[in-house]
Design a protein around this motif. Structure first.
Motif, PDB file in Angstrom:
ATOM      1  N   ALA A  23       0.833  -1.212   0.000  1.00 28.83           N
ATOM      2  CA  ALA A  23       0.000   0.000   0.000  1.00 28.83           C
ATOM      3  C   ALA A  23       0.864   1.257   0.000  1.00 28.83           C
ATOM      4  O   ALA A  23       0.561   2.240  -0.689  1.00 28.83           O
ATOM      5  N   GLU A  24       1.964   1.232   0.763  1.00 30.14           N
ATOM      6  CA  GLU A  24       2.868   2.397   0.800  1.00 30.14           C
ATOM      7  C   GLU A  24       3.515   2.634  -0.564  1.00 30.14           C
ATOM      8  O   GLU A  24       3.676   3.781  -1.001  1.00 30.14           O
ATOM      9  N   LEU A  25       3.886   1.574  -1.246  1.00 26.68           N
ATOM     10  CA  LEU A  25       4.491   1.717  -2.575  1.00 26.68           C
ATOM     11  C   LEU A  25       3.476   2.259  -3.573  1.00 26.68           C
ATOM     12  O   LEU A  25       3.820   3.079  -4.431  1.00 26.68           O
ATOM     13  N   ARG A  26       2.227   1.809  -3.480  1.00 26.06           N
ATOM     14  CA  ARG A  26       1.185   2.337  -4.359  1.00 26.06           C
ATOM     15  C   ARG A  26       1.004   3.833  -4.161  1.00 26.06           C
ATOM     16  O   ARG A  26       0.734   4.569  -5.117  1.00 26.06           O
ATOM     17  N   ASP A 124       5.901   0.018  -9.363  1.00 24.63           N
ATOM     18  CA  ASP A 124       4.680  -0.751  -9.588  1.00 24.63           C
ATOM     19  C   ASP A 124       4.978  -2.254  -9.588  1.00 24.63           C
ATOM     20  O   ASP A 124       4.203  -3.056  -9.050  1.00 24.63           O
ATOM     21  N   GLY A 125       6.110  -2.632 -10.171  1.00 28.60           N
ATOM     22  CA  GLY A 125       6.488  -4.047 -10.201  1.00 28.60           C
ATOM     23  C   GLY A 125       6.717  -4.611  -8.815  1.00 28.60           C
ATOM     24  O   GLY A 125       6.325  -5.747  -8.521  1.00 28.60           O
ATOM     25  N   MET A 126       7.352  -3.824  -7.942  1.00 28.21           N
ATOM     26  CA  MET A 126       7.573  -4.294  -6.576  1.00 28.21           C
ATOM     27  C   MET A 126       6.247  -4.443  -5.839  1.00 28.21           C
ATOM     28  O   MET A 126       6.030  -5.429  -5.106  1.00 28.21           O
ATOM     29  N   ALA A 127       5.338  -3.493  -6.034  1.00 26.77           N
ATOM     30  CA  ALA A 127       4.016  -3.598  -5.410  1.00 26.77           C
ATOM     31  C   ALA A 127       3.282  -4.841  -5.928  1.00 26.77           C
ATOM     32  O   ALA A 127       2.638  -5.563  -5.160  1.00 26.77           O
ATOM     33  N   CYS A 150      11.310 -13.796 -13.681  1.00 26.93           N
ATOM     34  CA  CYS A 150      10.258 -13.316 -14.584  1.00 26.93           C
ATOM     35  C   CYS A 150       9.288 -12.340 -13.941  1.00 26.93           C
ATOM     36  O   CYS A 150       8.395 -11.841 -14.626  1.00 26.93           O
ATOM     37  N   ASN A 151       9.416 -12.061 -12.638  1.00 25.33           N
ATOM     38  CA  ASN A 151       8.464 -11.114 -12.051  1.00 25.33           C
ATOM     39  C   ASN A 151       8.695  -9.718 -12.621  1.00 25.33           C
ATOM     40  O   ASN A 151       9.788  -9.388 -13.094  1.00 25.33           O
ATOM     41  N   SER A 152       7.654  -8.913 -12.582  1.00 25.92           N
ATOM     42  CA  SER A 152       7.680  -7.634 -13.297  1.00 25.92           C
ATOM     43  C   SER A 152       8.729  -6.668 -12.772  1.00 25.92           C
ATOM     44  O   SER A 152       9.281  -5.877 -13.543  1.00 25.92           O
TER      45      SER A 152
END
Length: 357
Positions: A23-26, A124-127, A150-152
């Motif tokens: 949520a903090e990253l968003r 966004d990828g980490m979130a 392969c994760n974003s």
């Protein structure tokens, strides 16, 4: 007397901490989208900037690997260990955002947009990674290595090294993308025209379809669904529209060549202006191409064509007036502008009746 354990800090459960971090990253994403470059008295060091950005991306990717490894299997890390991991993730994300903010506007808006986009993809990828770890049952991954590679966020971090390092290179990248988009739209339209066959239904001998080949006036041999093919008037209109799409493709290709051959890295503002207006060509081409599919509304085609012509003329005039066109009096640009006007005149002629209704 209170026990030593009673005074120890308590931490939320591991999954709750991951949820809060996501949520903090968003919440950081809107700040990055509108964030301005930080002013500093120090002279910008391009080499240092790119080294720091790439090193930061490696750190973020490393934290993503740690997260994936520890939270894909049971038992989960302890609340204390989870707190430490979440702090590290937040620190490296804030670090890469700060590095983006250190890129001055005078290095080029086009370049800043590319770095901003890469930064947004990483945050966004980490979130997204955190949300994946939260939403799927444990021990579901046959190969953790696949998720790690392969994760974003890992993909976004790997792409940082591919960002152009100056505004001219950034401009050429964006122009190349625009050329490719218009090329795809042009080829798609040509293929649709080639494949269109209003008599294809006649190949079906079923009784139901045979009945459908009678139109309202009782004429046999034409499909009754006129919305699925072009009328003769539509086909006549398609010719200048397709010529306009070809002119769009030619314009972008020539603009890109001028920037490649004559563009100066220190003329960042003019390069940005060329890219900004050129970015509008592809969406305008898409609008025109979509309006050409049956059932065709001639008024919509006229409006879409006029919008595209306006963007094209502006792009060519901005390019002609810039440093990338050293001898504008000998330029091919006036010839291309005349051809574009000729296409528009023909489109207006063919859609005049629709405009008067």
């Amino acid at each position: 007397m209170a026990s030593s354990t009673a005074s120890a800090p308590s931490f939320p459960p591991p999954l709750e901490q991951l949820r809060r971090l996501a949520a903090e990253l968003r919440l950081l994403l809107p700040q990055v989208r509108v964030g301005e470059a930080q002013k500093t008295a120090e002279e910008f060091n391009r080499e240092l900037f790119w080294r720091r950005l790439n090193e930061s991306a490696v750190k973020v990717s490393g934290e993503a690997t740690i997260l994936t490894t520890l939270f894909c299997r049971l038992p989960l890390p302890s609340p204390q260990e989870t707190q430490r991991i979440c702090e590290h993730v937040y620190i490296v994300i804030k670090e890469i955002i700060a590095i983006y903010y250190s890129l001055p506007k005078d290095q080029g808006i086009t370049l800043r947009k590319l770095v901003r986009s890469a930064t947004l993809d990483i945050v966004d990828g980490m979130a997204q990674l955190l949300e994946i770890l939260l939403s799927t049952p444990f021990q579901r991954y046959v190969d953790i290595g696949d998720l790690i590679s392969c994760n974003s966020v890992s993909v976004a971090c790997q792409q940082v090294s591919e960002i152009p390092e100056d505004n001219k290179a950034a401009a050429l990248l964006m122009l190349t993308k625009s050329v490719d988009f218009v090329k795809d739209a042009h080829e798609e339209m040509e293929q649709a025209i080639e494949e269109c066959d209003p008599y294809c239904g006649l190949l079906n001998d079923s009784e139901d379809n045979a009945d459908s080949h009678n139109d309202e006036n009782g004429v046999v041999g034409l499909p009754s669904n006129r919305d699925s093919y072009w009328s003769e008037e539509d086909q006549e209109l398609i010719t200048p529209c397709l010529a306009l799409v070809r002119a769009s493709r030619a314009s972008l290709k020539k603009i890109r060549i001028l920037v490649a051959e004559n563009g100066q890295k220190d003329q960042v503002a003019q390069l940005d202006d060329i890219v900004d207006i050129s970015d509008e060509i592809s969406p305008s081409v898409d609008d025109l191409v979509l309006s050409m599919y049956p059932p065709v509304c001639h008024l919509t085609v006229r409006i879409s064509s006029a919008k595209l012509v306006s963007v094209l003329i502006k792009a060519l005039e901005i390019t002609k007036a810039s440093h990338v066109t050293p001898q504008p009096e000998d330029s091919w640009i006036p010839l291309l502008i005349n051809a574009i006007h000729h296409c528009m005149d023909r489109i207006k002629e063919l859609t005049q009746r629709a405009a008067e209704l």
